[in-house]
Every structure is written in C-alpha cells, then in structure tokens.
Enzyme design. Structure first.
Site, PDB file in Angstrom:
ATOM      1  N   SER A  31       0.761  -1.558  -0.127  1.00  0.00           N
ATOM      2  CA  SER A  31      -0.102   0.071  -0.123  1.00  0.00           C
ATOM      3  C   SER A  31       0.781   1.397  -0.033  1.00  0.00           C
ATOM      4  CB  SER A  31      -1.008  -0.322   1.166  1.00  0.00           C
ATOM      5  OG  SER A  31      -0.033   0.072   2.354  1.00  0.00           O
TER       6      SER A  31
ATOM      7  N   TYR B 230      11.826   6.914  15.936  1.00  0.00           N
ATOM      8  CA  TYR B 230      11.649   6.639  14.667  1.00  0.00           C
ATOM      9  C   TYR B 230      12.691   7.697  14.028  1.00  0.00           C
ATOM     10  CZ  TYR B 230       9.144   7.463  10.149  1.00  0.00           C
ATOM     11  OH  TYR B 230       8.940   7.502   8.875  1.00  0.00           O
TER      12      TYR B 230
ATOM     13  N   LYS C 161      15.599   6.910  11.060  1.00  0.00           N
ATOM     14  CA  LYS C 161      15.411   7.466   9.723  1.00  0.00           C
ATOM     15  C   LYS C 161      16.668   8.217   9.486  1.00  0.00           C
ATOM     16  CE  LYS C 161      11.516   5.657   8.116  1.00  0.00           C
ATOM     17  NZ  LYS C 161      11.553   4.495   7.128  1.00  0.00           N
TER      18      LYS C 161
ATOM     19  N   THR D 196      -1.197   8.244   3.477  1.00  0.00           N
ATOM     20  CA  THR D 196      -1.104   6.843   3.512  1.00  0.00           C
ATOM     21  C   THR D 196      -1.785   6.518   4.882  1.00  0.00           C
ATOM     22  OG1 THR D 196       0.829   6.422   4.651  1.00  0.00           O
ATOM     23  CG2 THR D 196       1.103   6.923   2.170  1.00  0.00           C
TER      24      THR D 196
END
Length: 238
Positions: free
Chosen positions: A6, A149, A153, A184
């Site tokens: 997706s 996170y 990244k 998304t």
C-alpha cells in the site's frame, strides 16, 4: 521492493511496472500483499510476491533469493518497509524500540548485503544500478515523541551516504527519500491535526523515483526531500 502492499511502496511498484521492470514485492501481511500483487498483475506487470516479517533475516534472504530465482538480475532495489511508533522518552517500550530498529534500519543493511551480488553485476553491466531507501523528513530533523523513529531514519540517510562512497566505483547509486507527511494509512494517526488534502501524495514520491531512473551514470542524488508548503511535523501532538 519492500513495503509494497500500500501507500508509497505500492505507488513506486506501479511506477516501476509502467517503466517495464519485472517486480518482486514484499510486505508483512499476506492477504494485503496478495491483493496488491494481483492489482499490479491486472495492469500487465510481471510480479512475484513474498510475504513475511521484513525485520527477520531469513525472510530478507528469502525475498532476495526468490527474486534471483525468478528473474536472475536486479537493477533497482527499493527498501521502503518501515514503521513509526511514537512514545515519550520516559515511557519507551523496548519491544517498540526493537521493532523500529529492525524494520527501519537493520533490514536495510541486510537487504544490501543479500542483494549485493546482483547489484554488482548490474553495476558492472551498465554503471547505473540503483538502491532507493525510504527515510523521512524526520531523518533530517529529529522530532519530539518520534525520537526512536527519527533516529532510525537519520540512520537511513547516513547509511545511504556511506553506500554512495563505498559503491561509487561499482556503478551502484543510492538515494534516500525524505518525505514529510504522505497521505497513507501510516499517517492516519495525525490527520486530525494535518488534513489529508494538505499532505504529499504517494504518486509524488513515485515520480521522484522515476526521475532517479533517468539520471545519467555521472549523476548521484544522495537524497530527495519532499516537504509540504506549510505546517508538517510541527503539528504533531507534543
């Protein structure tokens, strides 16, 4: 390519199919991945799909082995699978830390390693093999509540830079994609603060990758930032 069921991953897979690439798509959930793969096949693309936990070394090696067995070559590797789990530093959950480290960062190291023979062969042939690694705008500037996170990244950006130095003479180029909020399912948690209609689209990211496919052997693009005109991560709850 990973994380292809997706969102950004599916949009990039669709674009690669348009460009004539045969695809191996991978993601965690078998039912969702199979539906995505069937949709790509319905467009006339050649698609192999492999489901599994992309933080697991055996799954990673299996994805690469399946691709090699089916196609025998690899010109473009897209490391897109990722997960974000926001927590304040006082209450970090070890399991959530490990999941993000494994999926967002460790998996990229292992995919490079597993795919290196095919990437080196492509680089030797046409000097323009490509690896695309999905980072985030929080890989450029760390964000409160998304500390782990952000750290993973940042690591993606750093590893991409290192790979460009290490593999420059092998004809293998790497690019980190660094988007802000993309519309998304992964950003559903923040859409009450950042409306979906103001977000970057998955197609925007896919078109950035299409540009990379067209660059000459003398052009390396270490990273691409995709930012919203205003707002963005600053709108996250503190």
């Amino acid at each position: 390519m990973t994380g292809a069921s997706s969102g950004i991953g599916l949009a990039i897979a669709d674009m690669l199919g348009q460009e004539g690439y045969a695809l191996t798509v991978a993601a965690r959930r078998p039912d969702k991945l199979e539906a995505a793969a069937d949709g790509l096949r319905a467009k006339g693309y050649t698609v192999e799909h492999v489901a599994g936990n992309l933080g697991d070394e055996d799954v990673i090696n299996g994805v690469v082995a399946a691709h090699e067995a089916t196609y025998g070559r690899l010109d473009v590797l897209v490391n897109n699978a990722g997960i974000g789990m926001g927590e304040p530093v006082d209450a970090l959950t070890t399991k959530k830390v490990d999941i993000q480290l494994n999926t967002n960062l460790r998996a990229i190291f292992l995919f490079y390693r597993a795919a290196m023979p095919m990437l080196r062969a492509a680089g030797a042939e046409h000097k323009n093999a490509l690896v695309v690694n999905t980072s985030s705008i929080s890989g450029i500037r760390g964000e409160a509540w998304l500390g782990v996170y952000s750290a993973t990244k940042h690591g993606v950006v750093g590893y991409t830079q290192a790979m460009n130095k290490e593999l420059a003479t092998a004809g293998i180029k790497s690019t980190a994609l660094c988007p802000g909020f993309v519309d998304t399912p992964m950003t559903d948690f923040v859409k009450e603060h950042v409306p979906a209609e103001t977000m970057i689209t998955p197609t925007d990211i896919a078109e950035g990758v299409r540009f990379l496919l067209r660059t000459s052997t003398g052009c390396v693009v270490p990273e691409i930032r995709f930012e919203q005109p205003a707002g963005g991560l600053e709108a996250l709850p503190g």
